[in-house]
Scaffold this active site. Structure first.
Site, PDB file in Angstrom:
ATOM      1  N   LYS A   1       1.022  -0.872  -0.022  1.00  0.00           N
ATOM      2  CA  LYS A   1      -0.168   0.881  -0.030  1.00  0.00           C
ATOM      3  C   LYS A   1       0.949   1.224   0.219  1.00  0.00           C
ATOM      4  O   LYS A   1       1.705   1.554   1.123  1.00  0.00           O
ATOM      5  CB  LYS A   1      -1.044   0.063   1.021  1.00  0.00           C
ATOM      6  CG  LYS A   1      -2.212   1.044   0.997  1.00  0.00           C
ATOM      7  CD  LYS A   1      -1.866   1.406   2.261  1.00  0.00           C
ATOM      8  CE  LYS A   1      -2.027   2.874   3.161  1.00  0.00           C
ATOM      9  NZ  LYS A   1      -1.975   3.831   2.232  1.00  0.00           N
TER      10      LYS A   1
ATOM     11  N   GLY B   1       7.614   4.287   8.053  1.00  0.00           N
ATOM     12  CA  GLY B   1       6.801   5.817   8.238  1.00  0.00           C
ATOM     13  C   GLY B   1       6.393   6.961  10.099  1.00  0.00           C
ATOM     14  O   GLY B   1       7.552   5.835  10.498  1.00  0.00           O
ATOM     15  N   SER B   2       5.736   6.850  10.686  1.00  0.00           N
ATOM     16  CA  SER B   2       5.569   7.840  11.551  1.00  0.00           C
ATOM     17  C   SER B   2       5.727   6.299  12.627  1.00  0.00           C
ATOM     18  O   SER B   2       5.700   5.119  12.525  1.00  0.00           O
ATOM     19  CB  SER B   2       5.045   8.167  11.858  1.00  0.00           C
ATOM     20  OG  SER B   2       3.346   8.074  12.711  1.00  0.00           O
ATOM     21  N   THR B   3       6.748   6.990  13.780  1.00  0.00           N
ATOM     22  CA  THR B   3       6.615   5.897  15.486  1.00  0.00           C
ATOM     23  C   THR B   3       5.077   6.197  15.610  1.00  0.00           C
ATOM     24  O   THR B   3       5.073   4.965  16.109  1.00  0.00           O
ATOM     25  CB  THR B   3       7.125   6.970  16.458  1.00  0.00           C
ATOM     26  OG1 THR B   3       8.645   7.139  15.767  1.00  0.00           O
ATOM     27  CG2 THR B   3       7.819   6.295  17.457  1.00  0.00           C
ATOM     28  N   GLU B   4       4.428   6.912  16.203  1.00  0.00           N
ATOM     29  CA  GLU B   4       2.730   7.121  16.118  1.00  0.00           C
ATOM     30  C   GLU B   4       2.375   5.245  15.409  1.00  0.00           C
ATOM     31  O   GLU B   4       1.791   4.238  15.900  1.00  0.00           O
ATOM     32  CB  GLU B   4       2.374   7.734  16.625  1.00  0.00           C
ATOM     33  CG  GLU B   4       2.770   9.400  17.036  1.00  0.00           C
ATOM     34  CD  GLU B   4       3.774   9.412  16.655  1.00  0.00           C
ATOM     35  OE1 GLU B   4       4.720  10.278  17.498  1.00  0.00           O
ATOM     36  OE2 GLU B   4       3.712   9.844  15.345  1.00  0.00           O
TER      37      GLU B   4
ATOM     38  N   GLY C   1       3.762   3.087  13.675  1.00  0.00           N
ATOM     39  CA  GLY C   1       4.713   2.096  13.677  1.00  0.00           C
ATOM     40  C   GLY C   1       4.037   1.264  15.396  1.00  0.00           C
ATOM     41  O   GLY C   1       3.839   0.140  15.583  1.00  0.00           O
TER      42      GLY C   1
ATOM     43  N   GLU D   1      10.499   0.833  10.202  1.00  0.00           N
ATOM     44  CA  GLU D   1      11.649   1.999  10.351  1.00  0.00           C
ATOM     45  C   GLU D   1      11.093   3.091  10.374  1.00  0.00           C
ATOM     46  O   GLU D   1      10.126   3.959  10.264  1.00  0.00           O
ATOM     47  CB  GLU D   1      12.022   2.122   8.941  1.00  0.00           C
ATOM     48  CG  GLU D   1      13.141   2.672   8.579  1.00  0.00           C
ATOM     49  CD  GLU D   1      13.121   4.027   7.814  1.00  0.00           C
ATOM     50  OE1 GLU D   1      13.034   5.542   8.740  1.00  0.00           O
ATOM     51  OE2 GLU D   1      12.751   4.150   6.950  1.00  0.00           O
TER      52      GLU D   1
ATOM     53  N   CYS E   1      13.741  10.809   7.317  1.00  0.00           N
ATOM     54  CA  CYS E   1      13.354  10.597   8.961  1.00  0.00           C
ATOM     55  C   CYS E   1      14.918  10.572   9.280  1.00  0.00           C
ATOM     56  O   CYS E   1      15.208  10.260  10.559  1.00  0.00           O
ATOM     57  CB  CYS E   1      12.574   8.883   8.029  1.00  0.00           C
ATOM     58  SG  CYS E   1      13.316   7.635   7.464  1.00  0.00           S
TER      59      CYS E   1
ATOM     60  N   GLU F   1      10.068  15.205  15.699  1.00  0.00           N
ATOM     61  CA  GLU F   1      10.195  15.001  14.579  1.00  0.00           C
ATOM     62  C   GLU F   1       9.757  16.113  13.461  1.00  0.00           C
ATOM     63  O   GLU F   1       8.401  15.687  14.195  1.00  0.00           O
ATOM     64  CB  GLU F   1      10.064  13.535  14.004  1.00  0.00           C
ATOM     65  CG  GLU F   1      10.913  13.747  12.680  1.00  0.00           C
ATOM     66  CD  GLU F   1      10.503  12.408  11.895  1.00  0.00           C
ATOM     67  OE1 GLU F   1      11.190  11.730  11.481  1.00  0.00           O
ATOM     68  OE2 GLU F   1       9.361  11.516  12.542  1.00  0.00           O
TER      69      GLU F   1
END
Length: 479
Positions: free
Chosen positions: A185, A237-240, A242, A259, A293, A390
């Site tokens: 996706k 993508g974003s830590t959130e 993830g 990542e 990133c 970030e």
């Protein structure tokens, strides 16, 4: 002649090489489906021009794609001789090279990044990744991952909008080389090069179901990650998000690589080659509008040279050209979306409110599109949000240090652990610093250098697992 200023003449790249359909369906089992009623419109970030509408995949579409990928894995791709799989990857790499200009222009249109970056960095790296992993396809037993490594099965992959086609290559190339099939996706704001890659798969005569592309927003990604039919989840993508994915797959047998975000430190010692370091600082934070990133968004400069470095840095940033991404002279393109622009503006405003000194060069922003001038904050402390969060935009926070120990302490004072850079002429100091930095990747007297043979990834809140190199195969194999 010394008092004359020579202006750059416009050097636009032609859009004629790209043919964009008004609407796109999903790519499942080797064919494009009819567009669904639920659609997303993707726009050009530079001028907000509508480019195309793409379908939004629902749970039923995800199920069809997973089923197609499973069938292809069990009947075609899995049993296929590894050398034959490698031939398909070589063929894809060659087609990408042949269509490089088309892909570069489309990426700039859909993403907003300058054409010289897509042309000279992104697309060559995409082709190189497929070429590199094609060579591994029949050598997996020699990868150090066991004598008879086996593919996992079906890989569910979700990629971000900052490097749309390159992130696709990072995910798909090792997965296919290892013998897996994939359902990928792309990000909702940058789906077009992924859909063009689907056409390349058709051109390469890749067996149906080996690669499936599902467009959509967050709901599509969640459905794909949660589907019980996949064996592996790969996300950038974003830590959130993830964290959300880690919770969704907890308790299952799925292998996961994440990542995630970063807040990389770029350390400049007093013995560094200043002009070289300044170029690295600019590359570290203003490449791809800071949508990286592993960006060097925290600059740590030794006090004795801080004033000189800052002076030369401002002079260099003042010469960066912001504007039309399709102009070959452009250094800084558009922010990818209105939502991301709002995020960058918000945190920049927070920086001013917290007492940091904000500087940007004299810079005329276009009337339409999503634009943000390159920005440098000084007087920053480790407690300030611009030094901790970030921003994912062209915003640099500058801190100083006196000793190497202080530099390392400040560099490691972050929940992230993805990247760092060190600038010094002394090899011993370089190694001393690199060994103490808690980052997955440390660059020496350079920044943002990538190679298909080199592993990339972080730890702490920057995720886990590696992509690239021999290490990138491990996530797609049972040893």
């Amino acid at each position: 002649m010394a008092d004359k200023i020579f202006e750059y003449a416009p050097a636009p790249e032609s859009r004629a090489v790209v043919s964009i359909r008004p609407e796109y369906g999903l790519f499942i089992d080797g064919e494009f489906t009819e567009p669904t009623d639920a659609r997303i419109t993707t726009v050009n970030p530079a001028d907000e021009e509508e480019l195309a509408t793409v379908s939004v995949a629902d749970e039923a579409d995800v199920d069809r794609a997973i089923t197609a990928a499973r069938r292809a894995f069990e009947t075609v791709w899995g049993p296929m001789a590894p050398a034959e799989r490698g031939k398909y990857l070589f063929r894809i790499s060659r087609i990408i090279q042949e269509r490089a200009r088309e892909l570069a222009v489309l990426e700039s249109l859909d993403n907003g990044k300058p054409i010289k970056e897509t042309r000279d960095v992104d697309i060559p790296l995409v082709a190189a990744h497929f070429f590199y992993y094609a060579g591994w396809a029949d050598k997996l037993a020699h990868a150090g991952l066991g004598p008879s490594p086996r593919p996992l099965g079906v890989a569910a992959q979700v990629i971000p909008w900052n490097f749309p086609l390159l992130m696709l290559a990072w995910k798909i190339a090792p997965a296919l080389a290892a013998g897996n099939t994939v359902v990928l996706k792309p990000a909702e704001t940058t789906p077009l090069t992924a859909l063009l890659f689907a056409e390349i798969c058709q051109e390469a005569e890749l067996p149906p179901g080996v690669v499936n592309i599902l467009t959509g927003a967050g709901g599509t990604g969640r459905a794909l990650v949660a589907h019980p039919g996949s064996d592996k989840v790969a996300f950038t993508g974003s830590t959130e998000v993830g964290r959300e994915i880690a919770r969704a797959v907890a308790g299952t047998d799925k292998r996961v690589t994440l990542e995630l975000g970063g807040k990389g430190a770029n350390i400049v010692y007093d013995d560094a080659a200043i002009d070289q370091a300044v170029e690295g600082i600019v590359t570290g934070i203003f490449f791809n509008q800071g949508h990286v990133c592993c960006a060097g968004s925290r600059l740590l400069v030794q006090e004795s040279v801080a004033e000189e470095v800052l002076e030369r840095l401002k002079a260099r940033v003042s010469r960066l050209r912001l504007g039309d991404p399709l102009d070959k002279n452009t250094d800084i393109g558009a922010i990818n979306s209105a939502a991301q622009l709002a995020r960058v503006r918000e945190l920049a405003q927070v920086g001013e409110e917290e007492g940091n000194e904000r500087w940007s060069p004299a810079c005329e922003l276009p009337d339409r599109g999503f634009w943000f001038a390159p920005t440098v904050f000084t007087g920053v402390t480790q407690a300030n949000r611009v030094a901790r969060e970030e921003i994912f935009g062209p915003v640099l926070s500058v801190l100083t240090f006196r000793t190497p120990e202080e530099a390392v302490e400040k560099a490691n004072n972050t929940p992230y652990g993805l990247s760092a850079g060190v600038w010094t002429e002394k090899g011993s100091r370089m190694l001393w610093t690199a060994n103490r930095l808690r980052a997955g990747v440390v660059w020496s007297n350079t920044f943002n250098k990538f190679d298909p043979a080199s592993p990339f990834g972080g730890y702490k809140e920057s995720g886990y697992g590696r992509e690239g190199g021999r290490h990138g195969l491990e996530a797609y194999l049972n040893g």
